[in-house]
Structures are given as structure tokens and as C-alpha cells.
Design a protein around this motif. Sequence first.
Motif, PDB file in Angstrom:
ATOM      1  N   ASN A   1      -7.888  22.578  70.534  1.00  0.00           N
ATOM      2  CA  ASN A   1      -9.054  22.066  70.978  1.00  0.00           C
ATOM      3  C   ASN A   1      -9.420  20.603  70.633  1.00  0.00           C
TER       4      ASN A   1
ATOM      5  N   CYS B   1     -13.384  20.510  66.633  1.00  0.00           N
ATOM      6  CA  CYS B   1     -13.184  22.161  66.771  1.00  0.00           C
ATOM      7  C   CYS B   1     -13.590  22.418  65.250  1.00  0.00           C
TER       8      CYS B   1
ATOM      9  N   CYS C   1     -13.471  25.329  72.627  1.00  0.00           N
ATOM     10  CA  CYS C   1     -14.529  24.462  72.761  1.00  0.00           C
ATOM     11  C   CYS C   1     -14.940  24.033  73.956  1.00  0.00           C
TER      12      CYS C   1
END
Length: 85
Positions: A49, A53, A65
Motif C-alpha cells: 500500500n 500504510c 489504504c
Amino acid sequence: MMKDPKQIARVALQSARVNVEVYEACGLIDAPSAHGLRYKIAVQASDVNGDECRFPSCACPWPDCSRQAEAGVEGDQPSGPTVST
């Protein structure tokens, strides 16, 4: 039908978080080991992510995310158990 690799990674990370919680609650692993596993999960979540994150210590039920960027309004954030790392 091909699955999205990021979604597969998110499901695996969620499963890992649940396993760590259960193992720690049952006394199968000690706190330092659980902390180390949560750190490894966090590193993998940031690989999926991005650096912002905070999974598994955030309130996201899934390490995704991209959902938070869409929410925009406080209270629309996904909620779930928090795990301190």
C-alpha cells in the motif's frame, strides 16, 4: 479468472494478523514474538500500500489504504480491532 495480486496480498496479511492475535491470546506465542510478527506484517503492508500504510496497528479491517482515500469524511473510515505494535 485471474485475481488481483494486491488483493491476494491483502487477504494474506489480514489472515496473518488474525493468526497472530489468536496465537497470542491462547498463549502459543509470547509478546516479543507477536511484536516481531506484527512488524513483519507492517513491512509487507507498506510494500503493498505504500509507506503511509500503518496496518496492522491501524483501525482498517483490511490492509487496503485505497479505501481511505475515497472516504474523505471523518466517520467513513473502515473500523475494526486495533492492534498495537
